[in-house]
Design an enzyme around this catalytic site. Structure first.
Site, PDB file in Angstrom:
ATOM      1  N   ASN A  55     -35.700 -48.270  34.891  1.00 16.73           N
ATOM      2  CA  ASN A  55     -36.800 -47.334  35.139  1.00 16.73           C
ATOM      3  C   ASN A  55     -36.868 -46.238  34.077  1.00 16.73           C
ATOM      4  O   ASN A  55     -37.954 -45.785  33.704  1.00 16.73           O
ATOM      5  CB  ASN A  55     -36.647 -46.643  36.498  1.00 16.73           C
ATOM      6  CG  ASN A  55     -36.991 -47.536  37.666  1.00 16.73           C
ATOM      7  OD1 ASN A  55     -36.097 -48.087  38.277  1.00 16.73           O
ATOM      8  ND2 ASN A  55     -38.267 -47.717  37.980  1.00 16.73           N
ATOM      9  N   GLY A 137     -39.374 -37.321  38.978  1.00 15.54           N
ATOM     10  CA  GLY A 137     -39.933 -36.001  38.707  1.00 15.54           C
ATOM     11  C   GLY A 137     -41.161 -35.650  39.511  1.00 15.54           C
ATOM     12  O   GLY A 137     -41.884 -34.722  39.169  1.00 15.54           O
ATOM     13  N   GLY A 139     -41.022 -35.030  42.908  1.00 15.81           N
ATOM     14  CA  GLY A 139     -40.633 -34.352  44.141  1.00 15.81           C
ATOM     15  C   GLY A 139     -40.493 -35.287  45.323  1.00 15.81           C
ATOM     16  O   GLY A 139     -40.586 -34.857  46.476  1.00 15.81           O
ATOM     17  N   LEU A 140     -40.215 -36.567  45.057  1.00 19.84           N
ATOM     18  CA  LEU A 140     -40.131 -37.561  46.131  1.00 19.84           C
ATOM     19  C   LEU A 140     -38.706 -38.038  46.382  1.00 19.84           C
ATOM     20  O   LEU A 140     -38.495 -39.078  47.007  1.00 19.84           O
ATOM     21  CB  LEU A 140     -41.036 -38.760  45.796  1.00 19.84           C
ATOM     22  CG  LEU A 140     -42.521 -38.434  45.640  1.00 19.84           C
ATOM     23  CD1 LEU A 140     -43.288 -39.672  45.212  1.00 19.84           C
ATOM     24  CD2 LEU A 140     -43.103 -37.854  46.934  1.00 19.84           C
ATOM     25  N   GLY A 141     -37.731 -37.282  45.906  1.00 16.35           N
ATOM     26  CA  GLY A 141     -36.336 -37.580  46.231  1.00 16.35           C
ATOM     27  C   GLY A 141     -35.760 -38.767  45.489  1.00 16.35           C
ATOM     28  O   GLY A 141     -34.830 -39.410  45.982  1.00 16.35           O
ATOM     29  N   SER A 143     -33.884 -38.858  42.769  1.00 15.90           N
ATOM     30  CA  SER A 143     -32.481 -38.661  42.383  1.00 15.90           C
ATOM     31  C   SER A 143     -31.557 -38.760  43.592  1.00 15.90           C
ATOM     32  O   SER A 143     -30.438 -39.283  43.499  1.00 15.90           O
ATOM     33  CB  SER A 143     -32.300 -37.308  41.689  1.00 15.90           C
ATOM     34  OG  SER A 143     -32.512 -36.228  42.586  1.00 15.90           O
ATOM     35  N   GLU A 190     -26.143 -35.135  43.909  1.00 19.79           N
ATOM     36  CA  GLU A 190     -27.293 -34.245  43.805  1.00 19.79           C
ATOM     37  C   GLU A 190     -26.910 -32.906  43.164  1.00 19.79           C
ATOM     38  O   GLU A 190     -27.698 -32.307  42.437  1.00 19.79           O
ATOM     39  CB  GLU A 190     -27.889 -33.990  45.201  1.00 19.79           C
ATOM     40  CG  GLU A 190     -28.801 -35.083  45.695  1.00 19.79           C
ATOM     41  CD  GLU A 190     -30.154 -35.014  45.021  1.00 19.79           C
ATOM     42  OE1 GLU A 190     -31.082 -34.382  45.552  1.00 19.79           O
ATOM     43  OE2 GLU A 190     -30.284 -35.609  43.935  1.00 19.79           O
ATOM     44  N   ASP A 201     -32.776 -33.793  50.694  1.00 21.50           N
ATOM     45  CA  ASP A 201     -33.173 -35.076  50.112  1.00 21.50           C
ATOM     46  C   ASP A 201     -32.122 -36.155  50.360  1.00 21.50           C
ATOM     47  O   ASP A 201     -32.462 -37.284  50.741  1.00 21.50           O
ATOM     48  CB  ASP A 201     -33.409 -34.918  48.609  1.00 21.50           C
ATOM     49  CG  ASP A 201     -34.682 -34.144  48.308  1.00 21.50           C
ATOM     50  OD1 ASP A 201     -35.211 -33.483  49.217  1.00 21.50           O
ATOM     51  OD2 ASP A 201     -35.149 -34.198  47.151  1.00 21.50           O
TER      52      ASP A 201
END
Length: 391
Positions: A55, A137, A139-141, A143, A190, A201
């Site tokens: 990815n 990047g 904001g959807l968790g 990482s 995290e 998250d």
């Protein structure tokens, strides 16, 4: 040391209600997003440890002979606290110079968890490949889903937690104690990636479903139904830090105006929770959920975290009778649109096309699904399996 191959996945997350207000002591409802990150762990016999992250175009291998000295420096604990000194030394050891910040941090996180989980024992040769349906990047968790997958796969490979998948299972989950162990290690991941994460998250990635987050306390909610949504990425970049500061400044400037707004957002979160935890969800309940979405979106605009692109999402979907709000920090980023169970597929497809015509990315998915789980290969979408098996 020989390890067993395994295949795991973890969901992304989105905020249903309470973004920004949660920073000021109000409730937020975080919910799993059924766009998932998949990880395949495969034993190898070449005395190397490899990680493949297609990815983000990141591929690295290390010789076990180079990693074995590090193994003796690690202490196997219950993952309660990050060893900052070990992270610093590993960062120097890795010495990435290619400028790929996301890839470098992801590799550092992998090495830290790998070395720590197998501390004081024999390091196994293995290859890990990760593929995610989540955009990075946004904001959807993404990482956190990565960290949860790493923790689950490596803890299972080390025998710290049992393999949850039986021969006849398609998918399987771990018990509560094992999930807590996975979550604890994922939080360390995290922390390496983000510095000072809230823990929301990785908790969503671990347990799935919906979580109530209030004043640092995370409480999983039971009996929350799956909800169909459209997820739209406006692809407008934003700074979460700057947006949080903007809201704080507005509260300081107009406390008598803004504090009631925060109280109203808090009430929206509690009302939504009440609706979603009472079964079954009726048509009248969906009407309430739609009104709450509209009210909260107006509040977020009042807070100053809206954006013309998000206004466009709301306008385009409302033209089809659908209700949307921003999710996360705002200022761009992503929006969610609630779909009733009876919403016709032609309406969904036409709405998605209209949003794509605006230059946005759009997916139909659902929220409230399972957290981290182990898979048999036959339970994973063929196109994802093909990617994972390339490496």
């Amino acid at each position: 040391m020989q390890v067993k191959d395994c295949l795991v996945s973890a969901p992304g997350k989105t905020i249903l209600h309470g973004e920004h207000a949660v920073v000021h002591g109000k409730v937020a409802l975080a919910v799993s997003l059924n766009l998932r990150t998949y990880l395949k762990l495969k034993a190898s016999s070449n005395d190397k440890v490899c990680i493949n992250l297609p990815n983000i175009d990141t591929f690295h291998c290390w010789d076990l002979s180079d990693l074995n000295p590090w193994n003796k420096l690690c202490t196997k604990d219950e993952a309660q606290r990050l060893d900052a000194e070990l992270v610093r030394r590993l960062r120097d050891f890795v010495g990435f110079t290619n400028g790929n910040l996301n890839g470098n941090t992801a590799c550092l996180t992998f090495l830290y968890i790998y070395l720590s989980v197998f501390a004081s024992g024999e390091l196994p040769a293995l290859t890990i490949t990760v593929w995610s349906e989540l955009p990075t990047g946004a904001g959807l968790g993404s990482s956190a889903a990565y960290s949860v997958c790493l923790a689950a796969a490596l803890l299972s490979a080390a025998g710290t937690i049992p393999t949850s998948l039986r021969e006849w299972d398609q998918t399987a989950r771990w018990c509560q104690e094992d999930l807590e162990h996975i979550n604890s290690w994922a939080f360390q991941g995290e922390t390496i990636i983000h510095g000072n994460p809230s823990g929301v998250d990785n908790a969503v990635g671990t347990w799935g479903g919906m979580l109530r987050f209030l004043a640092g306390k995370i409480i999983p909610l039971s009996r929350v139904p799956l909800l169909r949504i459209l997820l739209t990425n406006t692809k407008v970049p934003r700074s979460t830090k700057a947006l949080v500061a903007r809201v704080k400044d507005k509260i300081n400037k107009f406390p008598s105006i803004m504090n009631p707004v925060l109280d109203s957002v808090d009430a929206i979160s509690y009302t939504c929770e009440k609706v979603l935890t009472c079964e079954p969800i009726t048509g009248e309940d969906y009407s309430i959920l739609e009104e709450l979405i509209d009210i909260n979106q107006h509040h977020l605009n009042v807070m100053g975290v809206g954006h013309p692109a998000l206004d466009t999402v709301c306008r385009v979907t409302l033209a089809k009778g659908l209700h949307s709000k921003l999710t996360g920090a705002g200022g761009g980023g992503c929006g969610i649109t609630l779909l009733r169970p009876e919403t016709d597929s032609s309406v969904v497809q036409n709405t998605m096309q209209d949003l794509k015509d605006c230059g946005f990315d759009c997916w139909e998915t659902n929220i409230g699904g399972p957290g981290v789980q182990q898979h048999s290969p036959s339970s994973v979408k063929e196109e994802i399996l093909e990617i994972l098996e390339q490496y």
